[in-house]
Write an enzyme that holds these catalytic residues in place. Sequence first.
Site, PDB file in Angstrom:
ATOM      1  N   LYS A  97       0.868  -1.178   0.000  1.00 43.98           N
ATOM      2  CA  LYS A  97       0.000   0.000   0.000  1.00 43.98           C
ATOM      3  C   LYS A  97       0.897   1.219   0.000  1.00 43.98           C
ATOM      4  O   LYS A  97       2.043   1.156   0.469  1.00 43.98           O
ATOM      5  CB  LYS A  97      -0.880   0.008   1.270  1.00 43.98           C
ATOM      6  CG  LYS A  97      -2.127   0.835   1.118  1.00 43.98           C
ATOM      7  CD  LYS A  97      -3.108   0.101   0.215  1.00 43.98           C
ATOM      8  CE  LYS A  97      -4.518   0.557   0.344  1.00 43.98           C
ATOM      9  NZ  LYS A  97      -5.422  -0.521  -0.111  1.00 43.98           N
TER      10      LYS A  97
HETATM   11  N1  GLU Z   1      -6.986  -0.180  -3.410  1.00 39.91           N
HETATM   12  C1  GLU Z   1      -7.702  -1.395  -3.733  1.00 39.91           C
HETATM   13  C2  GLU Z   1      -7.754  -2.314  -2.538  1.00 39.91           C
HETATM   14  O1  GLU Z   1      -7.642  -1.899  -1.420  1.00 39.91           O
HETATM   15  C3  GLU Z   1      -7.191  -2.049  -5.009  1.00 39.91           C
HETATM   16  C4  GLU Z   1      -5.773  -2.518  -4.983  1.00 39.91           C
HETATM   17  C5  GLU Z   1      -5.276  -3.022  -6.314  1.00 39.91           C
HETATM   18  O2  GLU Z   1      -6.065  -3.126  -7.242  1.00 39.91           O
HETATM   19  O3  GLU Z   1      -4.073  -3.303  -6.404  1.00 39.91           O
HETATM   20  O4  GLU Z   1      -7.991  -3.494  -2.662  1.00 39.91           O
END
Ligand code: GLU
Length: 408
Positions: A97
């Site tokens: 993240k």
């Molecule tokens: N931000 C989204 C999540 O928390 C998508 C992450 C992604 O597609 O890599 O799952």
Amino acid sequence: MACQQFDSVATILEIPVNDRDRMKFPKRALTVAVPVPMDNGTTHVFSGYRVQHHLALGPTKGGIRYHPDVTLGEVAALAMWMSWKCALTGLPYGGAKGGVTVDPGALSLGEKERLTRRFTQELIPFIGPQVDIPAPDVGTNEQTMAWMMDTYSTHAGHSVPGVVTGKPVVIGGSLGRREATGRGVAYLIYRAMDSIGMKEGSATAVIQGFGNVGSIAAWSLAKYGVKVVGVSDAMGGVYNPAGLDLAALEAWVASNRTVVGFPGGDAVSNAELLLLPCDILVPAALERQITAENAGKIQCRILAEGANGPTTPEADDILAQRPEIFVIPDVLCNSGGVVVSYFEWVQDLQSFFWSESEVVDKLFRILEGAFTQTLQLSRKQKITMRMAALSLGVRRVYDARKARGVFP
Ligand code: GLU
């Protein structure tokens, strides 16, 4: 919260105490200073972060968040949840993240572009199609990903679409990616309704958050015949027990940038919204919304976690005493987004693109498998849906690490 949940799962899985810290500590964490020339002539230095949780299954994957509350700790927790989410759905990724501590609503388009390009530049040694693949999250979108992809590609000297997912389709994004999270949330709600014998024709839903996840979930639920009676955003909410007119609401949001003031419903606060009587409650905004304070008072039959981490461990203890509420935990409920991100990455690496129906079909097949496995484990072991989903994810990462040995 993430560490507390991991400890509970590790106990269920009987992971030796000696192996637990290795699973908890993020493998890598990067903090960067992001100086941005602002429109008023000053230079503002923002703090940016990227955390990669583990490397045992392949590159790392997860979104980039722009929000004033972003901290290294929050990003690390979200990275850990991404690990369990990717493992639960069988994707060849570890979790990651990233984020910048900023209110994107207070920036001009030019400031946002300069911030994104500079942040990406700082991340260049840390990301890449075989290393770590960012995507949108709270406060970022397709345009953010386009700037990231372009900045990375300029550095490489050729187009590298596989460095991010959630891009516009015209530069290598996948059909169905923008809708994937909300669509997946609605599909899993539909499966949960089936499991508890709820009829979609008479069901009502309340949704906290009207961004990419909440709004698409609302539309998809309406397609299944569910009546959406309440929605909110960061400013407040609207409620109409007869059902909200979603097309009119969307038009209102397009011109007012908030659901607040929408004439087709009564005003409610976010705290009130969560306590409204409904069959399906979908927190689709930020963490820590269902707490020890309101968990005993929510009035739904299905709690579908579109957001990451919306329910605190203390609230979970209360929900465990309320078997009438079926919880679809975040790592399962919102996994449609990263599943289609995986499809986007595969399409980019092969330069071979799929139709939207192919994407949706493959998405539902993966969600169906994850839902069934989670429900079966929860029933067999008499554990909550959250513990079952996390057990499946943690187990896969643990086994991969054991099989590989020391490096990841
Ligand atoms: N931000 C989204 C999540 O928390 C998508 C992450 C992604 O597609 O890599 O799952």
